[in-house]
Design an enzyme around this catalytic site. Structure first.
Site, PDB file in Angstrom:
ATOM      1  N   GLY A  39      64.515 -45.321  24.566  1.00 29.58           N
ATOM      2  CA  GLY A  39      65.430 -46.360  24.117  1.00 29.58           C
ATOM      3  C   GLY A  39      66.093 -46.104  22.782  1.00 29.58           C
ATOM      4  O   GLY A  39      67.004 -46.836  22.390  1.00 29.58           O
ATOM      5  N   GLU A  40      65.656 -45.064  22.044  1.00 27.88           N
ATOM      6  CA  GLU A  40      66.305 -44.750  20.768  1.00 27.88           C
ATOM      7  C   GLU A  40      67.765 -44.370  20.991  1.00 27.88           C
ATOM      8  O   GLU A  40      68.094 -43.679  21.946  1.00 27.88           O
ATOM      9  CB  GLU A  40      65.594 -43.573  20.082  1.00 27.88           C
ATOM     10  CG  GLU A  40      64.273 -43.918  19.453  1.00 27.88           C
ATOM     11  CD  GLU A  40      63.681 -42.722  18.713  1.00 27.88           C
ATOM     12  OE1 GLU A  40      64.428 -41.736  18.460  1.00 27.88           O
ATOM     13  OE2 GLU A  40      62.483 -42.759  18.412  1.00 27.88           O
ATOM     14  N   ASP A 170      82.469 -79.974  14.001  1.00 32.18           N
ATOM     15  CA  ASP A 170      81.499 -80.276  12.944  1.00 32.18           C
ATOM     16  C   ASP A 170      82.197 -80.225  11.586  1.00 32.18           C
ATOM     17  O   ASP A 170      83.347 -79.790  11.460  1.00 32.18           O
ATOM     18  CB  ASP A 170      80.302 -79.309  12.977  1.00 32.18           C
ATOM     19  CG  ASP A 170      80.718 -77.846  12.928  1.00 32.18           C
ATOM     20  OD1 ASP A 170      81.722 -77.531  12.260  1.00 32.18           O
ATOM     21  OD2 ASP A 170      80.039 -77.015  13.554  1.00 32.18           O
ATOM     22  N   LYS A 193      78.261 -84.665  13.205  1.00 37.26           N
ATOM     23  CA  LYS A 193      77.088 -84.429  14.044  1.00 37.26           C
ATOM     24  C   LYS A 193      75.896 -84.060  13.177  1.00 37.26           C
ATOM     25  O   LYS A 193      76.040 -83.663  12.023  1.00 37.26           O
ATOM     26  CB  LYS A 193      77.355 -83.310  15.053  1.00 37.26           C
ATOM     27  CG  LYS A 193      77.497 -81.962  14.390  1.00 37.26           C
ATOM     28  CD  LYS A 193      77.417 -80.802  15.378  1.00 37.26           C
ATOM     29  CE  LYS A 193      77.319 -79.510  14.580  1.00 37.26           C
ATOM     30  NZ  LYS A 193      77.224 -78.327  15.403  1.00 37.26           N
ATOM     31  N   ASP A 223      78.585 -70.506  21.426  1.00 38.48           N
ATOM     32  CA  ASP A 223      77.361 -69.786  21.787  1.00 38.48           C
ATOM     33  C   ASP A 223      76.749 -70.421  23.031  1.00 38.48           C
ATOM     34  O   ASP A 223      77.093 -70.075  24.153  1.00 38.48           O
ATOM     35  CB  ASP A 223      76.393 -69.774  20.608  1.00 38.48           C
ATOM     36  CG  ASP A 223      75.164 -68.914  20.869  1.00 38.48           C
ATOM     37  OD1 ASP A 223      75.050 -68.325  21.968  1.00 38.48           O
ATOM     38  OD2 ASP A 223      74.300 -68.812  19.982  1.00 38.48           O
TER      39      ASP A 223
END
Length: 313
Positions: A39-40, A170, A193, A223
């Protein structure tokens, strides 16, 4: 002349890198970016970059840690190959949400990533819509933070002209929404919020007139889509006529696609700083706009020593 300029890309967003290269009229640099069996990350730059001005295009999106390591290893490889200047082009800058200590014994990952990028070999950074503008100050090298506003504005002006109001989901996005509304010559509103836990939002109330209006929710990223879908519900209760959403970065993780599918939002306008996953591509509500011309023009201006900020005047 762009003969001293080279563009390389990791695996996070090859399609965008190819669009940018085509916009500049040059070929994408040859690099082998793969993994060892454990996985490197393994990188081999397959052409000379000695004395060149090099740009590495890599969003640190999902899989975040893998893509971040690809970026760091590529920067190190180019530094050791004697590139004259190395610009990390990061359309989506991950780990940016932890930009300050919000509780005891928590990290500031936005600063940590900035340090890693500089140490790896970057001499300049080019980003798009950083989650917080002050992240530029976390670097000790030049940072150009581009805005996707012109691209989103152009689409909205052509498609949603009348009776619109720009809504910030927000308090943190009020400045962005106000500037957007000013350019559209329309009004803006905000939603107050409270967030009791990460990725959990509770809608409180709406500040501004949205009754009978076409509401366009504006954020830098979507997200898990909890905030944006709850905001849409709150706007409906206040009499909004239609609801749309737009953002620069379509992170769209976890339950995001399912929430957006079930929501009252008619269309979600995003850019390709992050490639859409297969689920998102199947969702007819999502409209992706390319930022390749914007990034390509910024790269050209940096290369020739021209103003980048004048792109947004």
């Amino acid at each position: 002349m762009l003969d001293k300029l080279k563009i390389f890309a990791g695996n996070s967003n090859l399609a965008l890198a190819m669009e940018i290269s085509a916009h500049l009229g040059i070929s994408l640099g040859k690099a082998d970016v793969k993994s060892f069996s454990d996985g490197e990350v393994r990188v081999e730059i397959q052409e000379s970059v000695r004395g060149m001005e090099v740009y590495v295009i890599q969003s640190t999106c999902n899989p975040v840690n893998r893509n971040l390591m690809e970026l760091l290893v590529m920067l190190d490889a180019l530094k050791r190959a004697s590139a004259h200047a190395i610009t990390a082009v990061i359309p989506y800058y991950g780990y940016a949400r932890q930009d300050r200590k919000v509780a005891p014994r928590t990290p500031i990952t936005a600063k940590l990533i900035a340090d890693l990028i500089a140490v790896a070999g970057a001499t300049r950074v080019l980003c798009t819509d950083l989650h917080a503008g002050q992240i530029q100050g976390f670097f000790n090298i030049p940072v150009d933070n581009l805005y996707a506003t012109p691209i989103l504005l152009d689409y909205i002006q052509k498609n949603y002209k009348d009776n619109t109001v720009i809504v910030s989901p927000d308090a943190g996005g009020v400045e962005r929404a106000r500037a957007f509304a000013k350019r559209l010559e329309t009004n803006f509103a905000m939603i107050d919020k409270r967030r009791p836990a990460p990725n959990v939002a509770e809608i409180m109330n709406i500040i501004g007139d949205v009754n009978g209006k076409i509401c366009i929710l504006l954020d830098d990223m979507i997200d898990t889509a909890g905030t944006i879908t709850q905001a849409a519900d709150a706007l409906l209760k206040q009499g909004a006529k239609e609801i749309y959403a737009c953002c620069t970065h379509p992170v769209l993780s976890g339950p995001a696609i399912d929430r957006l599918r079930k929501s009252a939002i008619k269309e979600i306008i995003v850019t390709n700083t992050i490639p859409l996953n297969d689920e998102a591509k199947k969702l007819n509500k999502v409209k992706s706009l390319t930022i390749a011309p914007l990034l390509g023009e910024a790269i050209r201006r940096i290369h020739y020593g021209e103003s980048v900020s004048s792109l947004f005047v």
